[in-house]
Motif scaffolding. Structure first.
Motif, mmCIF file in Angstrom:
data_model
loop_
_atom_site.group_PDB
_atom_site.id
_atom_site.type_symbol
_atom_site.label_atom_id
_atom_site.label_comp_id
_atom_site.label_asym_id
_atom_site.label_seq_id
_atom_site.Cartn_x
_atom_site.Cartn_y
_atom_site.Cartn_z
ATOM 1 N N ALA A 188 -6.879 -3.297 -3.056
ATOM 2 C CA ALA A 188 -7.652 -2.786 -4.188
ATOM 3 C C ALA A 188 -8.133 -1.352 -3.948
ATOM 4 O O ALA A 188 -8.087 -0.521 -4.860
ATOM 5 C CB ALA A 188 -8.837 -3.702 -4.447
ATOM 6 N N GLU A 189 -8.556 -1.043 -2.733
ATOM 7 C CA GLU A 189 -9.029 0.317 -2.442
ATOM 8 C C GLU A 189 -7.884 1.329 -2.487
ATOM 9 O O GLU A 189 -8.052 2.445 -2.961
ATOM 10 C CB GLU A 189 -9.699 0.358 -1.057
ATOM 11 C CG GLU A 189 -11.185 0.070 -1.079
ATOM 12 C CD GLU A 189 -11.999 1.117 -1.821
ATOM 13 O OE1 GLU A 189 -12.449 0.802 -2.930
ATOM 14 O OE2 GLU A 189 -12.172 2.225 -1.311
ATOM 15 N N THR A 190 -6.717 0.923 -1.996
ATOM 16 C CA THR A 190 -5.566 1.827 -2.034
ATOM 17 C C THR A 190 -5.172 2.096 -3.486
ATOM 18 O O THR A 190 -4.891 3.236 -3.862
ATOM 19 C CB THR A 190 -4.371 1.228 -1.255
ATOM 20 O OG1 THR A 190 -4.836 0.857 0.033
ATOM 21 C CG2 THR A 190 -3.232 2.211 -1.111
ATOM 22 N N GLY A 191 -5.168 1.037 -4.304
ATOM 23 C CA GLY A 191 -4.857 1.202 -5.727
ATOM 24 C C GLY A 191 -5.856 2.116 -6.400
ATOM 25 O O GLY A 191 -5.492 2.945 -7.239
ATOM 26 N N ASN A 192 -7.110 1.976 -6.008
ATOM 27 C CA ASN A 192 -8.164 2.831 -6.560
ATOM 28 C C ASN A 192 -7.917 4.295 -6.176
ATOM 29 O O ASN A 192 -8.019 5.201 -7.001
ATOM 30 C CB ASN A 192 -9.515 2.337 -6.018
ATOM 31 C CG ASN A 192 -10.682 2.950 -6.732
ATOM 32 O OD1 ASN A 192 -10.850 4.148 -6.698
ATOM 33 N ND2 ASN A 192 -11.467 2.128 -7.405
ATOM 34 N N ALA A 193 -7.553 4.491 -4.905
ATOM 35 C CA ALA A 193 -7.285 5.860 -4.427
ATOM 36 C C ALA A 193 -6.058 6.449 -5.125
ATOM 37 O O ALA A 193 -5.982 7.664 -5.332
ATOM 38 C CB ALA A 193 -7.068 5.848 -2.920
ATOM 39 N N ALA A 194 -5.112 5.582 -5.498
ATOM 40 C CA ALA A 194 -3.891 6.056 -6.170
ATOM 41 C C ALA A 194 -4.130 6.331 -7.653
ATOM 42 O O ALA A 194 -3.238 6.809 -8.347
ATOM 43 C CB ALA A 194 -2.775 5.029 -6.004
ATOM 44 N N ASN A 227 0.834 -1.209 0.000
ATOM 45 C CA ASN A 227 0.000 0.000 0.000
ATOM 46 C C ASN A 227 0.869 1.259 0.000
ATOM 47 O O ASN A 227 0.574 2.236 -0.696
ATOM 48 C CB ASN A 227 -0.921 0.012 1.228
ATOM 49 C CG ASN A 227 -2.132 -0.880 1.038
ATOM 50 O OD1 ASN A 227 -2.286 -1.499 -0.008
ATOM 51 N ND2 ASN A 227 -2.974 -0.969 2.034
ATOM 52 N N GLY A 228 1.934 1.210 0.778
ATOM 53 C CA GLY A 228 2.868 2.347 0.820
ATOM 54 C C GLY A 228 3.480 2.589 -0.547
ATOM 55 O O GLY A 228 3.569 3.737 -1.009
ATOM 56 N N TYR A 229 3.850 1.496 -1.221
ATOM 57 C CA TYR A 229 4.424 1.611 -2.578
ATOM 58 C C TYR A 229 3.403 2.247 -3.531
ATOM 59 O O TYR A 229 3.734 3.125 -4.323
ATOM 60 C CB TYR A 229 4.845 0.224 -3.076
ATOM 61 C CG TYR A 229 5.351 0.248 -4.491
ATOM 62 C CD1 TYR A 229 6.672 0.592 -4.785
ATOM 63 C CD2 TYR A 229 4.504 -0.057 -5.563
ATOM 64 C CE1 TYR A 229 7.127 0.632 -6.097
ATOM 65 C CE2 TYR A 229 4.952 -0.019 -6.873
ATOM 66 C CZ TYR A 229 6.257 0.325 -7.127
ATOM 67 O OH TYR A 229 6.699 0.379 -8.428
ATOM 68 N N MET A 230 2.150 1.791 -3.419
ATOM 69 C CA MET A 230 1.090 2.311 -4.313
ATOM 70 C C MET A 230 0.926 3.823 -4.142
ATOM 71 O O MET A 230 0.790 4.560 -5.113
ATOM 72 C CB MET A 230 -0.244 1.635 -3.998
ATOM 73 C CG MET A 230 -0.395 0.234 -4.539
ATOM 74 S SD MET A 230 -2.010 -0.388 -4.036
ATOM 75 C CE MET A 230 -1.955 -2.055 -4.650
ATOM 76 N N MET A 231 0.958 4.283 -2.898
ATOM 77 C CA MET A 231 0.732 5.709 -2.649
ATOM 78 C C MET A 231 1.959 6.551 -3.003
ATOM 79 O O MET A 231 1.813 7.691 -3.423
ATOM 80 C CB MET A 231 0.331 5.940 -1.177
ATOM 81 C CG MET A 231 -1.001 5.337 -0.787
ATOM 82 S SD MET A 231 -2.355 5.651 -1.948
ATOM 83 C CE MET A 231 -2.684 7.380 -1.692
ATOM 84 N N ARG A 232 3.147 5.990 -2.816
ATOM 85 C CA ARG A 232 4.372 6.759 -3.135
ATOM 86 C C ARG A 232 4.644 6.796 -4.638
ATOM 87 O O ARG A 232 4.851 7.840 -5.215
ATOM 88 C CB ARG A 232 5.573 6.134 -2.418
ATOM 89 C CG ARG A 232 5.705 6.470 -0.958
ATOM 90 C CD ARG A 232 7.057 6.056 -0.432
ATOM 91 N NE ARG A 232 7.372 4.665 -0.714
ATOM 92 C CZ ARG A 232 7.009 3.633 0.047
ATOM 93 N NH1 ARG A 232 6.302 3.850 1.147
ATOM 94 N NH2 ARG A 232 7.347 2.402 -0.266
ATOM 95 N N GLU A 233 4.634 5.616 -5.264
ATOM 96 C CA GLU A 233 5.051 5.516 -6.673
ATOM 97 C C GLU A 233 3.892 5.699 -7.648
ATOM 98 O O GLU A 233 4.114 5.921 -8.832
ATOM 99 C CB GLU A 233 5.710 4.153 -6.930
ATOM 100 C CG GLU A 233 6.907 3.854 -6.040
ATOM 101 C CD GLU A 233 8.093 4.771 -6.301
ATOM 102 O OE1 GLU A 233 8.259 5.208 -7.452
ATOM 103 O OE2 GLU A 233 8.820 5.064 -5.329
#
Lengths: 218, 291
Positions: free
Chosen positions: B201-207, B176-182
């Motif tokens: 999936a929700e974090t990826g959606n938010a990113a 999740n951290g990777y998704m939000m940073r990169e």
């Protein structure tokens, strides 16, 4: 040889598991447990690969002082603090090993477990945001989903069940029988049967060497 | 005939087993012989299924055209990687969070091989975080071979595939951290997923990533459907590698599955009729019971 040997091993291993299923354990012994133990032993050997990978990936940003390098340093330090005392013999000190009162145990109980519990607890917020998006009545199907979900959610809480009983005492039972035990179970079983057949066909393809992508062959 | 020998061996074993099983004393689940005769029904179903898969595979080998329905999620994989290339952002691939002995993980790794071919072709950065060291070794081999096949061995970096954590939620937090940073342009999640499916999936959606997910775990499917752009359900995950490869030999297995599904549907209809009309419903049920 480089391709044929792994395929032969995959075929024989698959066949062994099939044999375990039909052979009498009274006659052949606990072959299943034995084979699963082999997997665990191989897994133990590869553990070092994981440690090397995690250290190498995080070491480079620390050396190069890249953005956020302190986080990488903290991770390497955490790996060292948790792993090294846990593999040292308890006979040297009660702080070593993984028993109660060890360094590993202290970090696990006081840091690792609460952090994992926090991650799991966050699921509630994610469910709320996903539900909000999924239940928007954009078309007929989404509206049907919204209505069904509302009925099921109401039925699952005492106040909702009370409301349904007030309307008709048989209503909660009808929801249970037709929505959860009928439509819901039918769809789930359809997916499970399809997935089981897919898994069996994939296993067969792997055993026969038709599917070789998992070992790097395209 | 590359398949002839293993197929022959498999069929010979089945032929040898069936009379042996039939000859043994059936009903009891306490066995004294070499075989668990009470599992003969499972053996017969497995034999029929294997024969169907092998028959259609041989037909595909002979050059027969086999129709396979379109799977939107898989057609979108190349477009998703293309989008990542245009945006100059990486592609994140998660091969599930289970061990390599799980068939879902093997299916995920097979899809990874196909995805890595595309990222190698377009020279798009690829990141594959894994939870188990055995999956790490296999995934590194798969990605490296794909890069070599595409003639981009120099673009391959061993750290594209890395071990992040052995604990389920520590792994999730890292990814999740990777998704939000990169902010990867595409997230492809294929394999076995559990409670972390919605968190990922929700974090990826938010990113803002385009998300393609696939799992055979029915409990996790609603979460992926709610949060991802495309979802492969159950059998589609296992069909993905064959579908992406476009190899007739691989597609033959899918037709074998369809044949078996027809038999299962027929058995369900007959069983429903027999149970409803009390015409040997118990006998029908015992026919499919596996002890």
């Amino acid at each position: 040889m480089k391709t044929k040997l792994p395929i032969a091993i995959a075929f024989l291993s698959g066949l062994a598991m099939v044999a375990v299923f039909i052979l009498n354990p009274e006659k052949v012994g606990d072959m299943e447990g034995e084979l699963l133990q082999w997997t665990t032993v191989i897994g133990g050997f590869t553990l070092l690969l994981g440690v090397v990978s995690i250290v190498r990936v995080n070491w480079r940003p620390v050396v190069r002082r890249e953005t956020g390098w302190l986080n990488n340093a903290a991770l390497i330090l955490s790996v060292a603090v948790m792993a090294i005392p846990s593999v040292l013999p308890v006979s040297w000190s009660p702080l070593f090993g993984t028993d109660g009162g060890s360094i590993y145990d202290w970090f696990f109980i006081n840091l690792s477990a609460p952090m994992m519990a926090t991650m799991f607890a966050m699921l509630a917020f994610y469910v709320a945001s996903a539900a909000f998006r999924a239940f928007r009545a954009r078309n007929a199907e989404a509206t049907l989903l919204l209505v069904t979900a509302t009925i099921v959610m109401l039925w699952r809480v005492p106040v909702g069940e009370g409301l349904f009983v007030a309307i008709n005492p048989r209503l909660p039972n009808l929801i249970n029988t037709y929505v959860m035990g009928g439509v819901n179970v039918a769809v789930q079983r359809g997916i499970i049967i399809g997935a089981a057949l897919g898994a069996a066909a994939t296993s067969l393809r792997i055993m026969l060497g038709i599917e070789r992508t998992y070992m790097g062959k395209t | 005939m590359r398949l002839a020998r293993p197929v022959g061996l498999l069929l010979l074993l089945i032929l040898l087993l069936i009379p042996e099983l039939l000859a043994a004393n059936g009903a009891s689940s306490v066995e004294t012989g070499w075989f668990r005769t009470y599992r003969i029904n499972a053996v017969i179903v497995a034999a029929v299924f294997s024969a169907a898969v092998l028959y259609y595979t041989q037909r595909a080998r002979r050059g027969d055209k086999l129709f396979v329905r379109k799977i939107a999620g898989l057609d979108e994989v190349e477009d998703a990687v293309g989008r990542a290339t245009e945006m100059g952002r990486p592609v994140l691939f998660i091969p599930g969070i289970d061990e390599i002995d799980k068939i879902d993980t093997l299916a995920g790794l097979s899809i990874l091989g196909r995805v890595a071919l595309i990222t190698a072709r377009y020279e798009t950065p690829l990141y594959v975080p894994v939870r188990y060291p055995m999956v790490l070794a296999a995934a590194q081999e798969v990605v490296q071979q794909s890069y070599i096949t595409e003639g981009r061995a120099d673009s391959y970096n061993q750290d594209m595939v890395c071990y992040v954590a052995g604990e389920q939620f520590a792994y999730t937090a890292t990814v999740n951290g990777y998704m939000m940073r990169e902010r990867p342009a595409a997230n492809i999640m294929m394999g076995a997923f559990y409670a972390e499916s919605l968190l990922l999936a929700e974090t990826g959606n938010a990113a803002g990533s385009i998300q393609i997910a696939g799992t055979a775990q029915p409990e996790q499917l609603p979460f992926f459907i709610a949060a991802c752009d495309y979802t492969l359900m159950g059998e589609e995950l296992f069909a993905a590698s064959a579908y992406l490869s476009h190899e007739p030999l691989m597609l033959g297995g899918l037709k074998g599955q369809d044949f078996m599904k027809v038999l299962i549907i027929a058995a369900i209809l007959v069983g429903t009729f027999m149970v409803t009309t009390h015409l040997g419903g118990d006998w029908m049920r015992s026919l499919f019971e596996v002890r």
